[in-house]
Design a protein around this motif. Structure first.
Motif, PDB file in Angstrom:
ATOM      1  N   GLU A  73       0.823  -1.214   0.000  1.00 47.77           N
ATOM      2  CA  GLU A  73       0.000   0.000   0.000  1.00 47.77           C
ATOM      3  C   GLU A  73       0.855   1.261   0.000  1.00 47.77           C
ATOM      4  OE1 GLU A  73      -2.902   0.592   3.148  1.00 47.77           O
ATOM      5  OE2 GLU A  73      -3.723   2.268   2.013  1.00 47.77           O
ATOM      6  N   ASP A  89      -0.621  -5.085   3.006  1.00 48.80           N
ATOM      7  CA  ASP A  89      -0.982  -3.866   3.732  1.00 48.80           C
ATOM      8  C   ASP A  89      -0.223  -3.904   5.057  1.00 48.80           C
ATOM      9  OD1 ASP A  89      -1.976  -1.663   4.965  1.00 48.80           O
ATOM     10  OD2 ASP A  89      -4.065  -2.043   4.448  1.00 48.80           O
ATOM     11  N   LEU A  91      -0.189  -1.918   7.492  1.00 45.61           N
ATOM     12  CA  LEU A  91      -0.997  -1.495   8.651  1.00 45.61           C
ATOM     13  C   LEU A  91      -2.408  -1.233   8.141  1.00 45.61           C
ATOM     14  CD1 LEU A  91      -1.657  -0.560  11.471  1.00 45.61           C
ATOM     15  CD2 LEU A  91      -0.275   1.476  11.120  1.00 45.61           C
ATOM     16  N   ASP A  92      -3.302  -2.169   8.380  1.00 49.86           N
ATOM     17  CA  ASP A  92      -4.697  -2.017   7.979  1.00 49.86           C
ATOM     18  C   ASP A  92      -5.476  -1.571   9.203  1.00 49.86           C
ATOM     19  OD1 ASP A  92      -6.828  -2.349   6.007  1.00 49.86           O
ATOM     20  OD2 ASP A  92      -7.574  -3.821   7.433  1.00 49.86           O
ATOM     21  N   GLY A  93      -6.086  -0.391   9.111  1.00 48.01           N
ATOM     22  CA  GLY A  93      -6.723   0.193  10.289  1.00 48.01           C
ATOM     23  C   GLY A  93      -5.854   1.295  10.871  1.00 48.01           C
ATOM     24  N   THR A  94      -5.252   2.082   9.988  1.00 49.66           N
ATOM     25  CA  THR A  94      -4.317   3.135  10.425  1.00 49.66           C
ATOM     26  C   THR A  94      -4.978   4.160  11.345  1.00 49.66           C
ATOM     27  OG1 THR A  94      -2.935   2.926   8.476  1.00 49.66           O
ATOM     28  CG2 THR A  94      -2.871   5.027   9.573  1.00 49.66           C
ATOM     29  N   GLY A 166     -17.461  -0.831   6.288  1.00 45.99           N
ATOM     30  CA  GLY A 166     -16.503   0.252   6.466  1.00 45.99           C
ATOM     31  C   GLY A 166     -16.855   1.377   5.532  1.00 45.99           C
ATOM     32  N   ASN A 168     -15.385   4.723   3.222  1.00 43.14           N
ATOM     33  CA  ASN A 168     -14.235   5.220   2.486  1.00 43.14           C
ATOM     34  C   ASN A 168     -13.768   6.557   3.050  1.00 43.14           C
ATOM     35  OD1 ASN A 168     -12.994   6.343  -0.394  1.00 43.14           O
ATOM     36  ND2 ASN A 168     -12.997   4.115  -0.193  1.00 43.14           N
ATOM     37  N   TYR A 169     -12.557   6.947   2.670  1.00 45.66           N
ATOM     38  CA  TYR A 169     -12.000   8.227   3.125  1.00 45.66           C
ATOM     39  C   TYR A 169     -12.469   9.405   2.274  1.00 45.66           C
ATOM     40  CZ  TYR A 169      -8.684   5.320   5.734  1.00 45.66           C
ATOM     41  OH  TYR A 169      -8.108   4.416   6.575  1.00 45.66           O
ATOM     42  N   ARG A 193     -18.596  -1.388  12.607  1.00 46.81           N
ATOM     43  CA  ARG A 193     -17.640  -0.706  11.739  1.00 46.81           C
ATOM     44  C   ARG A 193     -16.308  -0.713  12.488  1.00 46.81           C
ATOM     45  NH1 ARG A 193     -14.096   1.673   8.929  1.00 46.81           N
ATOM     46  NH2 ARG A 193     -14.328   3.805   8.145  1.00 46.81           N
ATOM     47  N   GLY A 195     -13.072  -0.628  11.297  1.00 45.78           N
ATOM     48  CA  GLY A 195     -11.962   0.184  10.817  1.00 45.78           C
ATOM     49  C   GLY A 195     -10.838  -0.613  10.190  1.00 45.78           C
ATOM     50  N   ALA A 197     -10.572  -3.716   7.401  1.00 48.85           N
ATOM     51  CA  ALA A 197     -11.235  -4.697   6.525  1.00 48.85           C
ATOM     52  C   ALA A 197     -10.617  -6.080   6.700  1.00 48.85           C
ATOM     53  CB  ALA A 197     -11.133  -4.236   5.074  1.00 48.85           C
ATOM     54  N   GLU A 214     -17.978  -3.984   1.900  1.00 45.60           N
ATOM     55  CA  GLU A 214     -17.397  -2.647   1.796  1.00 45.60           C
ATOM     56  C   GLU A 214     -17.133  -2.317   0.338  1.00 45.60           C
ATOM     57  OE1 GLU A 214     -14.515  -1.618   4.750  1.00 45.60           O
ATOM     58  OE2 GLU A 214     -13.901   0.219   3.720  1.00 45.60           O
ATOM     59  N   LEU A 217     -12.421  -0.954  -1.441  1.00 45.52           N
ATOM     60  CA  LEU A 217     -11.223  -1.617  -0.928  1.00 45.52           C
ATOM     61  C   LEU A 217     -10.188  -1.781  -2.049  1.00 45.52           C
ATOM     62  CD1 LEU A 217     -12.656  -4.391   1.433  1.00 45.52           C
ATOM     63  CD2 LEU A 217     -11.836  -2.088   2.014  1.00 45.52           C
ATOM     64  N   ASP A 221      -6.041  -4.492   0.954  1.00 43.19           N
ATOM     65  CA  ASP A 221      -6.988  -4.565   2.081  1.00 43.19           C
ATOM     66  C   ASP A 221      -7.620  -5.948   2.168  1.00 43.19           C
ATOM     67  OD1 ASP A 221      -6.873  -1.775   2.817  1.00 43.19           O
ATOM     68  OD2 ASP A 221      -8.164  -1.318   1.099  1.00 43.19           O
TER      69      ASP A 221
HETATM   70  P1  2AM Z   1      -6.363   1.369   5.804  1.00 42.70           P
HETATM   71  O1  2AM Z   1      -6.549   1.433   7.261  1.00 42.70           O
HETATM   72  O2  2AM Z   1      -5.168   0.539   5.403  1.00 42.70           O
HETATM   73  O3  2AM Z   1      -6.354   2.717   5.165  1.00 42.70           O
HETATM   74  C1  2AM Z   1     -11.808   0.880   6.656  1.00 42.70           C
HETATM   75  O4  2AM Z   1     -13.118   0.859   6.293  1.00 42.70           O
HETATM   76  C2  2AM Z   1     -11.046  -0.138   5.873  1.00 42.70           C
HETATM   77  O5  2AM Z   1     -11.033   0.196   4.490  1.00 42.70           O
HETATM   78  C3  2AM Z   1      -9.590  -0.214   6.233  1.00 42.70           C
HETATM   79  O6  2AM Z   1      -9.203  -1.523   5.938  1.00 42.70           O
HETATM   80  C4  2AM Z   1      -8.941   0.815   5.335  1.00 42.70           C
HETATM   81  O7  2AM Z   1      -7.586   0.545   5.117  1.00 42.70           O
HETATM   82  C5  2AM Z   1      -9.748   0.586   4.084  1.00 42.70           C
HETATM   83  N1  2AM Z   1      -9.965   1.748   3.243  1.00 42.70           N
HETATM   84  C6  2AM Z   1     -10.794   2.755   3.477  1.00 42.70           C
HETATM   85  N2  2AM Z   1     -10.768   3.658   2.465  1.00 42.70           N
HETATM   86  C7  2AM Z   1      -9.911   3.155   1.575  1.00 42.70           C
HETATM   87  C8  2AM Z   1      -9.453   3.630   0.303  1.00 42.70           C
HETATM   88  N3  2AM Z   1      -9.877   4.770  -0.214  1.00 42.70           N
HETATM   89  N4  2AM Z   1      -8.555   2.863  -0.357  1.00 42.70           N
HETATM   90  C9  2AM Z   1      -8.125   1.730   0.178  1.00 42.70           C
HETATM   91  N5  2AM Z   1      -8.509   1.232   1.376  1.00 42.70           N
HETATM   92  C10 2AM Z   1      -9.407   1.953   2.059  1.00 42.70           C
END
Ligand code: 2AM
Ligand code: CA
Length: 275
Positions: A73, A89, A91-94, A166, A168-169, A193, A195, A197, A214, A217, A221
């Motif tokens: 990632e 990944d 660190l999944d769940g940063t 989950g 998205n950002y 939820r 945080g 995946a 979700e 991803l 992830d």
């Molecule tokens: P991350 O912590 O490595 O960023 C949260 O809902 C989960 O989805 C986490 O596993 C997070 O990974 C991942 N995630 C959320 N938005 C994402 C994005 N835009 N692209 C990739 N992974 C995402």
């Protein structure tokens, strides 16, 4: 093409690398941990520890498997000649890690000719790790080293199913996801939820969730968690008829999957417009 490693060897390397990175993250988390950079949006953060964990994993794997390809990632991409690719990944769940919440994991899958054959997910703050071998089942290992097979729960009716998801950002995507969740909540027991995946997929595998879905991803992830869920006996997919991907990832016990996947498709869980 050079050597063809056994899936067992790839699994051993995946578990060792995930364990080492997990210990680095657990023991090396600075008290004043801050955000090092942002990615897709201001809340999509990366810390110095994401980067340190990926460096540890790439260094470990490159030393033992110099001809393999790598997809990480945090920018670790390299081609290879062996037919093996590592999907990582670090660190999944940063965001959980940043805040000191325990739901984070290291996720490592090994693919041979594009198919995941070995997977390891380490969740140090749970004192657990999870692994699977294609055709060889899925297992949970406790901190004392004892292992047991992962088994999904018996399928409940959908309205009694506990479903992880989950968000998205990216704000437009989150808004659409909230609209889907609003319509799903009355039809299921409840929603979680976490945080991470990777942890959600392992929780479907181990009977702590009845299902998970979700949108958005990335391969890192879901690569390891998807194999672990399938090898435990859960069903995974994307939109109906498709494998899990960035549009939609669904994992559930078989009975729940048959109801959840079409419902998510009907609710438009893979796209933005929900007017
Ligand atoms: P991350 O912590 O490595 O960023 C949260 O809902 C989960 O989805 C986490 O596993 C997070 O990974 C991942 N995630 C959320 N938005 C994402 C994005 N835009 N692209 C990739 N992974 C995402
Ligand atoms: Ca990550």
């Amino acid at each position: 093409m050079s050597d063809r490693p056994t899936p067992e060897l790839l699994l051993a390397l995946a578990r060792e690398a995930a364990g080492r990175a997990g210990r680095l993250l657990r023991d090396g988390r600075p008290a004043d941990l801050g955000v090092a950079a942002t990615k897709s949006s201001p809340i999509d953060v990366v810390t110095e520890m994401d980067l340190a964990a990926e460096r540890l994993i790439t260094g470990f794997l490159a030393e033992r498997r110099p001809d393999d390809a790598f997809l990480g990632e945090e920018g670790g991409v390299s081609g290879g000649t062996s037919g093996v690719r590592w999907v990582v990944d670090p660190l999944d769940g940063t965001v959980n890690y940043l805040y000191g919440l325990p739901q984070w994991a290291v996720s490592i899958a090994a693919e041979v000719d594009g198919e995941a054959v070995a997977a390891a997910v380490a969740a140090p703050m749970r004192g657990e790790s999870y692994h699977a071998l294609l055709g060889g089942g899925a297992f949970r290992t406790a901190a004392d080293g004892s292992s047991e097979p992962l088994r999904p729960r018996p399928s409940p009716p959908l309205d009694q199913a506990l479903i992880g998801t989950g968000f998205n950002y990216v704000a437009t995507v989150r808004t659409a996801q909230a609209a889907v969740a609003r319509r799903l909540i009355p039809r299921v027991r409840d929603i979680r939820r976490s945080g991470s995946a990777a942890i959600d997929l392992c929780d479907v595998a181990g009977g702590r969730l009845d299902g998970f879905y979700e949108r958005g991803l990335a391969p890192w992830d879901l690569a390891a968690g998807d194999l672990i869920a399938r090898e435990a006996g859960a069903v995974t997919g994307g939109r109906p008829g498709l494998p899990p991907d960035g549009d939609l990832t669904v994992a559930a016990t078989s009975g729940v999957f048959g109801k959840l996947q079409p419902l998510l498709d009907e609710l438009g869980a893979w796209h933005d417009s929900h007017e």
